[in-house]
Design a protein around this motif. Structure first.
Motif, PDB file in Angstrom:
ATOM      1  N   TYR A  55       0.855  -1.188   0.000  1.00 36.16           N
ATOM      2  CA  TYR A  55       0.000   0.000   0.000  1.00 36.16           C
ATOM      3  C   TYR A  55       0.891   1.237   0.000  1.00 36.16           C
ATOM      4  CZ  TYR A  55      -2.972   3.804   1.563  1.00 36.16           C
ATOM      5  OH  TYR A  55      -3.617   5.008   1.657  1.00 36.16           O
ATOM      6  N   ASN A  56       0.751   2.038  -1.035  1.00 33.93           N
ATOM      7  CA  ASN A  56       1.532   3.270  -1.148  1.00 33.93           C
ATOM      8  C   ASN A  56       0.613   4.425  -1.525  1.00 33.93           C
ATOM      9  OD1 ASN A  56       4.285   2.175  -0.812  1.00 33.93           O
ATOM     10  ND2 ASN A  56       3.818   1.075  -2.702  1.00 33.93           N
ATOM     11  N   SER A  57       0.893   5.567  -0.972  1.00 36.06           N
ATOM     12  CA  SER A  57       0.152   6.777  -1.323  1.00 36.06           C
ATOM     13  C   SER A  57       1.151   7.898  -1.571  1.00 36.06           C
ATOM     14  CB  SER A  57      -0.802   7.176  -0.193  1.00 36.06           C
ATOM     15  OG  SER A  57      -1.355   8.452  -0.453  1.00 36.06           O
ATOM     16  N   LYS A  58       0.972   8.608  -2.646  1.00 34.95           N
ATOM     17  CA  LYS A  58       1.890   9.707  -2.970  1.00 34.95           C
ATOM     18  C   LYS A  58       1.597  10.956  -2.153  1.00 34.95           C
ATOM     19  CE  LYS A  58      -0.819  11.508  -6.875  1.00 34.95           C
ATOM     20  NZ  LYS A  58      -0.812  11.836  -8.314  1.00 34.95           N
ATOM     21  N   HIS A  59       0.474  10.945  -1.420  1.00 36.73           N
ATOM     22  CA  HIS A  59       0.066  12.120  -0.660  1.00 36.73           C
ATOM     23  C   HIS A  59       0.430  11.982   0.818  1.00 36.73           C
ATOM     24  CE1 HIS A  59      -2.103  13.614  -4.134  1.00 36.73           C
ATOM     25  NE2 HIS A  59      -2.714  12.453  -4.242  1.00 36.73           N
ATOM     26  N   LEU A  60       0.931  13.048   1.378  1.00 34.70           N
ATOM     27  CA  LEU A  60       1.237  13.075   2.810  1.00 34.70           C
ATOM     28  C   LEU A  60      -0.058  13.004   3.619  1.00 34.70           C
ATOM     29  CD1 LEU A  60       3.436  13.428   4.976  1.00 34.70           C
ATOM     30  CD2 LEU A  60       3.114  15.897   4.787  1.00 34.70           C
ATOM     31  N   ILE A  61      -1.075  13.714   3.152  1.00 35.33           N
ATOM     32  CA  ILE A  61      -2.423  13.696   3.738  1.00 35.33           C
ATOM     33  C   ILE A  61      -3.415  13.407   2.615  1.00 35.33           C
ATOM     34  CG2 ILE A  61      -4.227  15.046   4.912  1.00 35.33           C
ATOM     35  CD1 ILE A  61      -1.957  14.425   6.772  1.00 35.33           C
ATOM     36  N   GLU A  62      -4.353  12.498   2.865  1.00 35.43           N
ATOM     37  CA  GLU A  62      -5.343  12.136   1.847  1.00 35.43           C
ATOM     38  C   GLU A  62      -6.663  12.902   2.012  1.00 35.43           C
ATOM     39  OE1 GLU A  62      -5.399  10.046  -0.712  1.00 35.43           O
ATOM     40  OE2 GLU A  62      -3.533   8.900  -0.525  1.00 35.43           O
ATOM     41  N   TYR A  63      -7.033  13.170   3.266  1.00 27.84           N
ATOM     42  CA  TYR A  63      -8.326  13.807   3.538  1.00 27.84           C
ATOM     43  C   TYR A  63      -8.175  14.923   4.565  1.00 27.84           C
ATOM     44  CZ  TYR A  63     -11.120  10.165   1.216  1.00 27.84           C
ATOM     45  OH  TYR A  63     -11.689   9.331   0.299  1.00 27.84           O
ATOM     46  N   LEU A  64      -8.881  16.006   4.331  1.00 31.43           N
ATOM     47  CA  LEU A  64      -9.077  17.034   5.356  1.00 31.43           C
ATOM     48  C   LEU A  64     -10.581  17.094   5.600  1.00 31.43           C
ATOM     49  CD1 LEU A  64      -7.459  20.558   5.586  1.00 31.43           C
ATOM     50  CD2 LEU A  64      -9.839  20.171   6.203  1.00 31.43           C
ATOM     51  N   VAL A  65     -10.982  16.897   6.853  1.00 34.80           N
ATOM     52  CA  VAL A  65     -12.405  16.920   7.224  1.00 34.80           C
ATOM     53  C   VAL A  65     -12.660  18.158   8.065  1.00 34.80           C
ATOM     54  CG1 VAL A  65     -14.283  15.663   8.346  1.00 34.80           C
ATOM     55  CG2 VAL A  65     -12.448  14.393   7.192  1.00 34.80           C
ATOM     56  N   GLU A  84     -18.404  -1.875   3.233  1.00 31.83           N
ATOM     57  CA  GLU A  84     -18.209  -1.558   1.820  1.00 31.83           C
ATOM     58  C   GLU A  84     -17.116  -2.428   1.211  1.00 31.83           C
ATOM     59  OE1 GLU A  84     -17.046   2.293  -1.008  1.00 31.83           O
ATOM     60  OE2 GLU A  84     -16.965   2.443   1.172  1.00 31.83           O
ATOM     61  N   LEU A  85     -17.443  -3.066   0.088  1.00 28.30           N
ATOM     62  CA  LEU A  85     -16.449  -3.840  -0.648  1.00 28.30           C
ATOM     63  C   LEU A  85     -15.742  -2.897  -1.609  1.00 28.30           C
ATOM     64  CD1 LEU A  85     -15.119  -6.494  -1.268  1.00 28.30           C
ATOM     65  CD2 LEU A  85     -16.933  -7.001  -2.905  1.00 28.30           C
ATOM     66  N   ASN A  86     -14.576  -2.464  -1.193  1.00 27.97           N
ATOM     67  CA  ASN A  86     -13.816  -1.472  -1.941  1.00 27.97           C
ATOM     68  C   ASN A  86     -12.359  -1.925  -1.949  1.00 27.97           C
ATOM     69  OD1 ASN A  86     -11.962   0.909  -1.990  1.00 27.97           O
ATOM     70  ND2 ASN A  86     -13.865   2.017  -2.368  1.00 27.97           N
ATOM     71  N   SER A  87     -11.789  -2.135  -3.119  1.00 28.59           N
ATOM     72  CA  SER A  87     -10.440  -2.706  -3.203  1.00 28.59           C
ATOM     73  C   SER A  87      -9.385  -1.790  -2.589  1.00 28.59           C
ATOM     74  CB  SER A  87     -10.085  -3.013  -4.664  1.00 28.59           C
ATOM     75  OG  SER A  87     -10.182  -1.849  -5.464  1.00 28.59           O
ATOM     76  N   SER A  88      -9.534  -0.472  -2.744  1.00 25.88           N
ATOM     77  CA  SER A  88      -8.564   0.467  -2.166  1.00 25.88           C
ATOM     78  C   SER A  88      -8.639   0.446  -0.646  1.00 25.88           C
ATOM     79  CB  SER A  88      -8.825   1.887  -2.682  1.00 25.88           C
ATOM     80  OG  SER A  88      -8.642   1.950  -4.075  1.00 25.88           O
ATOM     81  N   LEU A  89      -9.864   0.457  -0.120  1.00 25.24           N
ATOM     82  CA  LEU A  89     -10.062   0.396   1.329  1.00 25.24           C
ATOM     83  C   LEU A  89      -9.551  -0.929   1.882  1.00 25.24           C
ATOM     84  CD1 LEU A  89     -11.459   1.757   3.853  1.00 25.24           C
ATOM     85  CD2 LEU A  89     -13.453   0.356   3.276  1.00 25.24           C
ATOM     86  N   PHE A  90      -9.827  -2.000   1.174  1.00 29.50           N
ATOM     87  CA  PHE A  90      -9.418  -3.345   1.576  1.00 29.50           C
ATOM     88  C   PHE A  90      -7.895  -3.417   1.688  1.00 29.50           C
ATOM     89  CE2 PHE A  90      -8.510  -7.841   0.926  1.00 29.50           C
ATOM     90  CZ  PHE A  90      -9.516  -8.481   1.636  1.00 29.50           C
ATOM     91  N   GLN A 117      -5.127  -3.319   5.456  1.00 30.91           N
ATOM     92  CA  GLN A 117      -4.152  -4.346   5.821  1.00 30.91           C
ATOM     93  C   GLN A 117      -2.841  -3.748   6.329  1.00 30.91           C
ATOM     94  OE1 GLN A 117      -4.040  -7.814   3.001  1.00 30.91           O
ATOM     95  NE2 GLN A 117      -5.583  -6.615   1.918  1.00 30.91           N
ATOM     96  N   PHE A 118      -2.700  -2.422   6.149  1.00 35.15           N
ATOM     97  CA  PHE A 118      -1.463  -1.757   6.552  1.00 35.15           C
ATOM     98  C   PHE A 118      -1.683  -0.608   7.539  1.00 35.15           C
ATOM     99  CE2 PHE A 118      -0.625  -3.718   2.498  1.00 35.15           C
ATOM    100  CZ  PHE A 118       0.638  -4.247   2.635  1.00 35.15           C
ATOM    101  N   SER A 119      -2.899  -0.066   7.568  1.00 31.42           N
ATOM    102  CA  SER A 119      -3.153   1.147   8.347  1.00 31.42           C
ATOM    103  C   SER A 119      -4.544   1.122   8.965  1.00 31.42           C
ATOM    104  CB  SER A 119      -3.031   2.385   7.449  1.00 31.42           C
ATOM    105  OG  SER A 119      -1.836   2.374   6.718  1.00 31.42           O
ATOM    106  N   HIS A 120      -4.793   2.100   9.828  1.00 32.72           N
ATOM    107  CA  HIS A 120      -6.146   2.319  10.337  1.00 32.72           C
ATOM    108  C   HIS A 120      -6.868   3.183   9.309  1.00 32.72           C
ATOM    109  CE1 HIS A 120      -9.541   3.432  12.772  1.00 32.72           C
ATOM    110  NE2 HIS A 120      -9.093   2.715  13.798  1.00 32.72           N
ATOM    111  N   ASN A 121      -7.857   2.603   8.651  1.00 37.03           N
ATOM    112  CA  ASN A 121      -8.451   3.280   7.489  1.00 37.03           C
ATOM    113  C   ASN A 121      -9.271   4.527   7.825  1.00 37.03           C
ATOM    114  OD1 ASN A 121     -11.038   2.297   8.310  1.00 37.03           O
ATOM    115  ND2 ASN A 121     -10.709   0.409   7.173  1.00 37.03           N
ATOM    116  N   TYR A 122      -9.556   4.759   9.097  1.00 37.69           N
ATOM    117  CA  TYR A 122     -10.283   5.977   9.462  1.00 37.69           C
ATOM    118  C   TYR A 122      -9.325   7.116   9.781  1.00 37.69           C
ATOM    119  CZ  TYR A 122     -13.490   9.173  11.820  1.00 37.69           C
ATOM    120  OH  TYR A 122     -14.212  10.285  12.178  1.00 37.69           O
ATOM    121  N   PHE A 123      -8.247   6.832  10.494  1.00 40.53           N
ATOM    122  CA  PHE A 123      -7.336   7.890  10.936  1.00 40.53           C
ATOM    123  C   PHE A 123      -6.177   8.143   9.970  1.00 40.53           C
ATOM    124  CE2 PHE A 123      -9.061   6.027  14.918  1.00 40.53           C
ATOM    125  CZ  PHE A 123      -9.727   7.152  15.384  1.00 40.53           C
ATOM    126  N   ASN A 124      -5.825   7.151   9.192  1.00 36.69           N
ATOM    127  CA  ASN A 124      -4.634   7.240   8.345  1.00 36.69           C
ATOM    128  C   ASN A 124      -4.698   8.409   7.357  1.00 36.69           C
ATOM    129  OD1 ASN A 124      -2.108   6.266   7.291  1.00 36.69           O
ATOM    130  ND2 ASN A 124      -3.237   5.463   5.531  1.00 36.69           N
TER     131      ASN A 124
END
Length: 294
Positions: free
Chosen positions: A84-94, A178-184, A188-195
């Motif tokens: 799992y790799n992301s080019k962004h330092l932060i993905e979401y701002l809420v 939700e069946l979502n391949s990116s979320l799935f 496996q590597f991070s906490h999908n809510y806080f990451n």
């Protein structure tokens, strides 16, 4: 000889498990007592037709989970490496919207730090303000406006602007899975809510969780980019990012763990395990949802 498709995943829970084919978006919730042969096959990866039951091979063929392969070339197909790799330092701002200044600052933060997704929780129509910014900026790539005001969430989605009805149900419930391949993969590597998320409350406090009392700065600060940069490079800000479900008590035994977005704050039990102070709405040890039992 047959091989298991690389699009097939198996998630074992305490009582039940999921067999998933991401290629066709097929998902099967099965009892572990019926999954023994299947678990063996997935670990083995390649098998001869006579090695498994006729019912199972018919099922796997019907749902395109297997393929024929010459036994001489199986070594040329090593196990798929999961990364799992992301080019962004932060993905979401809420952002919990309070006034126009916070919206303008949130948009500028997304642009400066190249944050692709901005989520604004509001009962005001911010379409014109948001759209005027997006016209001249590449980031954020999308803005989701979440509201319980029907005049807002009932609008048709626009280019890079999405309108979403605010969900009043508990965060984790049967319809939230939700069946979502990116979320799935991320799960496996991070906490999908806080990451890789920043939360800004209605008072402008910058947080790593909306339920936390700790603030890492305030959006009303004059040098806001410096404040944000200081926050996201603070190890305590990233505290929950790598707390994946596989190292959380109870969650690690749940078959939903890679498709469940859970807003509960985890607490560290020891060096290797975390836990939650409140119970989830799903119990993997009985395979039941609270809401279905009430």
């Amino acid at each position: 000889m047959y091989g298991i498709s690389s699009s097939v995943s198996f998630v074992k829970g305490y009582r039940k498990s999921f067999l998933i084919n991401f290629k066709n978006l097929d998902i099967f919730h099965i009892n572990n007592s019926e999954a023994g042969e299947l678990i063996k096959l997935i670990k083995q990866r390649f098998f001869k037709e006579e090695e498994i039951s006729s019912d199972l091979i018919s099922f796997l063929k019907e749902y395109r989970m297997i393929y024929k392969i010459n036994s001489k070339i199986t070594q040329q197909f090593p196990p798929k490496k999961i990364e799992y790799n992301s080019k962004h330092l932060i993905e979401y701002l809420v952002l919990e919207h309070k006034d126009d200044l916070t919206v303008q600052k949130a948009l500028k933060i997304c642009s400066f730090f190249k944050i692709p997704h901005l989520v604004i929780v509001t009962n005001n129509d911010l379409t014109k303000k948001v759209n005027s910014f997006l016209i001249n900026n590449s980031y954020p790539e999308s803005v989701s406006i979440v509201s319980d005001n029907v005049k807002i969430y009932a609008q048709e989605n626009k280019f890079r602007i999405l309108y979403i009805k605010k969900d009043t149900k508990p965060f984790v419930h049967i319809d939230s899975m939700e069946l979502n391949s990116s979320l799935f993969l991320e799960s496996q590597f991070s906490h999908n809510y806080f990451n890789k998320k920043i939360f800004i409350d209605e008072n402008g406090n910058i947080k790593n969780s909306p339920n936390s009392d700790i603030s890492f700065g305030n959006i009303y600060s004059y040098h806001i980019t410096k404040v944000i940069k200081k926050a996201i490079f603070n190890p305590n800000f990233k505290k929950y990012w790598k707390v994946k479900k596989d190292i959380c008590a109870i969650c690690k035994d749940c078959e939903f763990r890679y498709m469940c977005v859970d807003d509960r704050i985890p607490y560290q039990k020891n060096k290797h395990e975390w836990f939650h102070k409140t119970a989830c709405n799903y119990d993997p040890y009985t395979a039941t949802w609270k809401e279905l039992n009430n």
